[in-house]
Design an enzyme around this catalytic site. Structure first.
Site, mmCIF file in Angstrom:
data_model
loop_
_atom_site.group_PDB
_atom_site.id
_atom_site.type_symbol
_atom_site.label_atom_id
_atom_site.label_comp_id
_atom_site.label_asym_id
_atom_site.label_seq_id
_atom_site.Cartn_x
_atom_site.Cartn_y
_atom_site.Cartn_z
ATOM 1 N N LYS A 203 0.881 -1.217 -0.014
ATOM 2 C CA LYS A 203 -0.071 -0.004 0.072
ATOM 3 C C LYS A 203 0.862 1.028 0.087
ATOM 4 C CE LYS A 203 -3.600 0.067 2.354
ATOM 5 N NZ LYS A 203 -4.693 0.108 3.601
ATOM 6 N N GLU A 209 10.337 -5.645 3.520
ATOM 7 C CA GLU A 209 10.450 -7.109 3.243
ATOM 8 C C GLU A 209 10.050 -7.178 1.442
ATOM 9 O OE1 GLU A 209 8.847 -7.933 7.303
ATOM 10 O OE2 GLU A 209 8.662 -6.434 5.879
ATOM 11 N N ARG A 283 -5.442 -7.672 5.772
ATOM 12 C CA ARG A 283 -6.087 -9.121 6.074
ATOM 13 C C ARG A 283 -7.300 -9.210 5.703
ATOM 14 N NH1 ARG A 283 -4.893 -6.495 10.716
ATOM 15 N NH2 ARG A 283 -6.652 -5.883 12.211
ATOM 16 N N LYS A 526 9.390 -4.417 14.313
ATOM 17 C CA LYS A 526 9.800 -3.634 12.934
ATOM 18 C C LYS A 526 10.538 -2.552 13.182
ATOM 19 C CE LYS A 526 5.939 -3.053 10.646
ATOM 20 N NZ LYS A 526 4.852 -2.959 9.680
#
Length: 564
Positions: A203, A209, A283, A526
């Protein structure tokens, strides 16, 4: 949210202390299976193998009223800002609603926005599938590589595997998510760069990653073209047989993102950027542009059927009363097991190899949504919330962990998922008698029966088992389960299954009074990883972590130096 000091909560707590056995419940009520089985669109959902009674359901319905679930459902579909910590609507249901619904939220014509992107996706998918979209050497695309993580991988990857019989012959998709280079390397090993299309799904286009993998894929792609003599040495093509790097990237990379600036900086033509919105969480996004790889693989028509399946469950969830509402009943039974019977895990066991990634998908849907310890008002949650969700397809699981499910000391509620008809290409007959699919389903029905009713010591003894082994071969039963049976695993049925679980998770979040649509718990690791990554390659910074982390970093640095 509900009050754990209320009379309803106290009554439920008391009721759980004298839970009836499933043997007794079925013996006392011959019509039990019919009473507690619902038809939800194409899904037959059998709740009868849970220790539910009319009294229990009446008390659980009190939680529904106390939490104002009906009002929260209406608010979600209308676009209220239910995601209070990020001040956003929760509108994944709009992704599959008909354009005629004409939904406007916060001044935006949501229905028009969604269907504009769907048409853009369908146009692109059609060009790839027909061969009108070609790579930099004029070859049609044969392989789609989706690069994403979390919802940008779990949803489309799961759905692609589930719908393999619907994939266009000669076209395939692969998925990369892990920043471990072994993941990307394995996907790229045997690919032809001239017939490969990469979809970079992020997004913000900043997910570490995803962007790390995308940059590595781009380097592999350009190096491969250069080695084959397909790239010109200058900024523009020097011969008819060569293309520039920019032209090659534009033909082989597209993006699912909202950050046009970073997409363009990567080299992707923003005309090939497919957007989505901050009101859909990762999700909940498989039916958005995140599903582009799936649409290319199965085609816009089948993708439309997929969306139709979601919408069928949306209509059911929005209109059915709680006592006849499949996702609501599934949620309430789950709350009984979690909050009153003390059962902390939930197993999802699909008897379909094509659903081999379904449990992993539901792990994120459920555990990232409802793994919360703070209520919407900022107060600590005074009861247990989301369960541990796990699973594996049958019959593989039977030879792995079913021992614990049958005779272990922890009771794990189960969802069995099966299908009446396999895809014709997959129904292999044995030498005689039942087909392989019949054998698969026989195992599912048998396992649900054995979990529920077990085998008593007297029944074991009647089989002639030696007395010292009787206790070992006794099965206690009372292992609760839901069985979901559908005609076949089609795009529409897959959409129905996903939406069923989405609304179950929503219902539980409402009753627990938590925000099922944020995920602050993924942030801290993170942030720390960004700092530690620099420390792994630089001995100079003073380490300021705990003693264990500092020692591990020093050991890693020393061993890496020796290895290189």
């Amino acid at each position: 949210m509900v009050d754990p000091t209320s009379a309803t909560w106290s009554a439920l707590t008391h009721l759980a202390t004298s839970e009836p056995t499933l043997r007794a419940l079925f013996a006392d009520h011959p019509g039990r299976a019919e009473r507690y089985t619902l038809e939800v669109a194409d899904l037959i959902v059998d709740f009868s193998k849970h220790p539910i009674t009319e009294e229990l359901l009446r008390l659980l319905a009190g939680l529904v009223a106390e939490a104002d679930l009906e009002g929260k459902i209406r608010a979600m579909f209308e676009g209220s800002h239910l995601n209070v910590t990020e001040d956003r609507p929760v509108l994944h249901t709009a992704l599959r609603a008909p354009e005629a619904d004409d939904l406007t939220v916060d001044g935006r014509h949501v229905s028009a926005d969604v269907h504009h992107v769907l048409r853009q996706m369908a146009d692109f998918a059609g060009r790839v599938r027909s061969g009108a979209w070609v790579g930099c050497t004029g070859q049609p695309i044969r392989t789609i590589v989706n690069i994403g993580i979390g919802g940008s991988d779990l949803g489309p990857h799961m759905a692609y595997r589930a719908l393999r019989p619907y994939v266009q012959p000669g076209l395939s998709a692969r998925f990369v998510s892990n920043v471990d280079p072994a993941d990307l390397t394995a996907v790229l090993t045997d690919l032809d760069p001239t017939t490969t299309l990469f979809i970079v799904a992020s997004k913000t286009f900043t997910t570490i990653e995803t962007i790390t993998n995308a940059l590595a894929a781009r380097l592999w792609f350009l190096d491969s073209l250069r080695s084959a003599g397909h790239l010109s040495t200058g900024p523009e093509p020097s011969t008819g047989a060569s293309v520039s790097e920019a032209s090659a990237i534009a033909r082989h990379f597209v993006a699912v993102s909202t950050n046009a600036e970073k997409v363009a900086a990567f080299g992707i033509d923003t005309a090939n950027m497919f957007g989505f919105w901050d009101w859909v969480g990762g999700r909940y996004s498989v039916d958005s542009a995140i599903g582009l790889a799936l649409m290319v693989a199965i085609g816009p028509d089948h993708f439309g059927e997929f969306l139709g399946g979601f919408h069928a469950i949306d209509r059911h969830f929005r209109s059915a009363p709680p006592e006849h509402n499949g996702p609501v009943l599934a949620a309430l039974i789950g709350i009984y097991h979690r909050n009153f019977a003390g059962r902390s895990a939930h197993a999802v066991l699909p008897y379909s190899q094509r659903l081999d990634r379904f449990a992993a998908y539901l792990q994120q849907l459920d555990m990232e949504s409802n793994g919360k310890q703070i209520r919407i008002d900022g107060s600590p949650v005074p009861y247990e919330t989301g369960p541990l969700v796990w699973g594996e397809p049958g019959t593989n699981g039977q030879h792995a962990f079913y021992q614990l499910l049958h005779q272990g000391t922890s009771i794990v509620p189960i969802d069995f998922i099966g299908f009446v008809n396999p895809d014709p290409s997959e129904d292999l007959a044995g030498e005689a008698g039942p087909t392989q699919h019949d054998l698969l389903m026989a195992n599912m029905f048998a396992q649900a029966e054995a979990m529920a009713f077990g085998k008593t010591a007297d029944e074991v003894r009647a089989d002639g088992v030696p007395e010292p082994l009787i206790a070992h071969k006794t099965f206690p039963g009372n292992r609760p389960s839901t069985t979901i049976l559908a005609p076949s695993l089609t795009p529409a049925v897959l959409g129905q299954l996903i939406a069923f679980y989405e609304h179950k998770v929503f219902t539980q979040g409402v009753i627990w009074g938590i925000n099922s649509f944020d995920q602050w718990g993924v942030e801290l690791g993170k942030v720390l990883a960004s700092a530690i990554a620099a420390e792994l390659v630089d001995d100079e910074p003073e380490l300021a972590h705990d003693a264990s982390t500092n020692a591990l970093i020093r050991r890693y640095r020393a061993d890496r130096r020796r290895a290189t």
